[in-house]
Scaffold this motif. Sequence first.
Motif: not given
Length: 851
Positions: A15-21, A171-173
């Motif tokens: 849920t947290a990392y998916n928002s980075l998209f 992760i963002n990269s």
Amino acid sequence: MKKLKYKDEVATRYTAYNSLFLDLPYDHIYRTGTLLPILEQLSTQGFENGKDPVEIINQFKREILGDKEEKQLHQLLFQLIQYVERQVLLFDSIEDAAFEKIFNVEGKGSVKELIGRVRHTNKIEELQEKLKTFSVRIVLTAHPTQFYPGNVLAINTDLEDAIRKDDLASINSLMLQLGKTPFINKEKPTPYDEAVSLCWYLENVFYKSIPAIIYDLVEELEEPWEDWVNPDLLTVGFWPGGDRDGNPFVTHNITVKVADRLRETILKCYYRDLRAIRRRLTFKGVENKILEAEQHVYNALYGDKSKGFKQPEELIDVLREALHNLRNEHKGIFSELLEKFILKVRIFGFHFSIMDIRQDSRKHDALWEDILSNEDDKSIVAQYEKMQEEDKINHLLSFNSLPHDVSIYNDFHQEMLKSFDALEEVKKRNGHRACHRYIISNCQSALHVMEVFQLARLKLSSDAYESLDIVPLFETIDDLANASGVMKQLYEIPAYREHVKNRGDKQTIMVGFSDGTKDGGYLRANWSIFQAKEALTEISREYGIKVIFFDGRGGPPARGGGNMHDFYASLGSKIEDEEVQVTIQGQTISSNYGKVGSCRYNMEQLLSAGLENHLFESDNRMLNEEERELLSQLAEIAYQLYKDFKGHDKFTSYLGDVTPLKYFGDTNIGSRPTSRGKKGELKFEDLRAIPFVGAWAQMKQNIPGFYGVGTALHSLKSKGKGKDVKQLYRDSLFFRTLLGNSMQSIAKSFYPATAYLSKDEDYGEFWQLMKKEFDLSKDELDDISGKKGILHEAPVSQASIAIREKIVLPLITIQQYAIQKLREGVKDEEIYKKLILRSMFGIVNAARNAA
């Protein structure tokens, strides 16, 4: 507890990392990411309320695009598909990163837990003795169902590592990179491409995992490294480049080229290790030997090959000289580095992975017809066709050489004969272990085996022939039932019996779960294979032969997948289990063996399962007569229902007209055609198991994984045997595993997505048949498990499937929308076909074992 751990380590992180998209600096990505939950919600509510996919997509269009043209809608749908594909890969990476935290890698099925039990029960000597002969072989097949291209898999690996470290910047990269990297192969891979892809797993995963397990065993058992007598305890088999069954692109040249690539890959691994070892062993009389080994490996790879090592024994001899000097002159400092490396060379040799040759029995029939037709007596073919099988075998054995030059045969048959030349060449270059089996698929008779046996005798040198195992593959229900009779006939042929004797009185027999299920349905196939193995064990023991079973499994339960530890631990003493051999393919390679941690865990599970049968006898592994009768009744009822379903006049046309079956050939994931038959001609018997099972999985109907189970269970219950079946479920690990794996197929099904077909003029009745059996199977499986719910004994799988199915729901809606529009008749068919095809990628990747 496991479910809570999974929520913390996977669900919450996703849920947290998916928002980075949403923050990625790409056109439309924020819009796409915010619209996706709307489609997901509309799909959930729409299917609950009985809406069809076209209604759901039309509602989505009205709410989001208003009066804009269909072109804008299709553009948005493609953007949503691409977004979901990346969500699936992110979820894969998060699950992989959490593997060691979710699964107890030192718990049930691990080497550590096994040895703990062995010590507690004073069975160390029994374990040591068994480890001398036992073996587990994981065979990587040329049947890819993994839709990620290599560059995407590389991102997945890096992303997993970054997530494991909570490295937000990386992760963002990587997600930035993910957003721009294509998820599809532009061209179909060649068999060599497939081999190169799998070499990545050999080099980066198996090369580390297999020795690590054996190192732990050696240390736990406190054995000297030199005393380890079984380097074949854990091995990897390899089908790309050798599997000719239905693949016209595999030639003898490809076989040799793949073998060379395997040799090159293992030598590169050795070269890197030697350079690292030399940095530690800088002692007089030792360093020069390591340098000598390094230089010879380098020459074998890149330099003057005449100055390079030809065989692994040459490398081992130099290493042992260095080890001897290290112990005698330098008090054995760092000797473990050399001891471990020597054992590694013994494990992998110069072949790295063991190649198999495989061809269909019908091709051997045709080849021998060509050979016989070129004899001086032209009437021999007609005479041969009228002979009894025993006379045919004797006639073939009467040949001392092939008649005439092989160039007179047709091109395909010349190529088949050259495959024996390739086998010999691989043995010559990489050693006898490098390629020592010829597998005969669709094997139905002793003649089919003897056709290959005689070709090997005529084509191979005595050394190559004597070190070759000829392996029949029994697949269909009838072939499995007749298998023991075929083997009895073979064992009574003096020439063949002598060959088996020279192979250590061992006979490898392959059984095919995939085509067995396709032919007879889930319960009948699994029970037929179980019975066939018992019968084959019995007949082989009568002739003093130890049979080795090689299981042809796919990823999903419909093709023999699911929980394999419990399956192998449940076989009992009536089934020979000297070795565990199993095919691993497609997504199952990347999901179960794609990382060192998961590879170790799953290999240890198979190893301990096989050893448990010998060390810890248990009543729940042996079926009594009453239990066997119950299983036979269940299997027969399920078989009759599946046979009727398969014989339905809409069965084949449904697969061809409605499901995405025909699009599997356009996915560019594998080199093989989707069918053994002629292009454009859909015949059930020619269908390969992967597109067959995959088509049902795309439709979220999963017929091969459960059809007949509900009716069988309900039928016995109605006859007053419900309590007996429940008792069987509690007592038999085999039956419990069988039904547990079927539960997985049901958990991955979603019939509301295709409910619109219930009103279809052509297929309405057919769909109702499927839905009725699905509902019944779900209810009966829930009941037999004590109404605890599907997959109650596998909470991690249950949680994973639930999230994956939620992620992929918009793709299911889009794909069914396109299928529905095509069935209604539309002008621009190509755009809808493309929507179907592009949706397939994410649906398959999300399932991880869909075909």
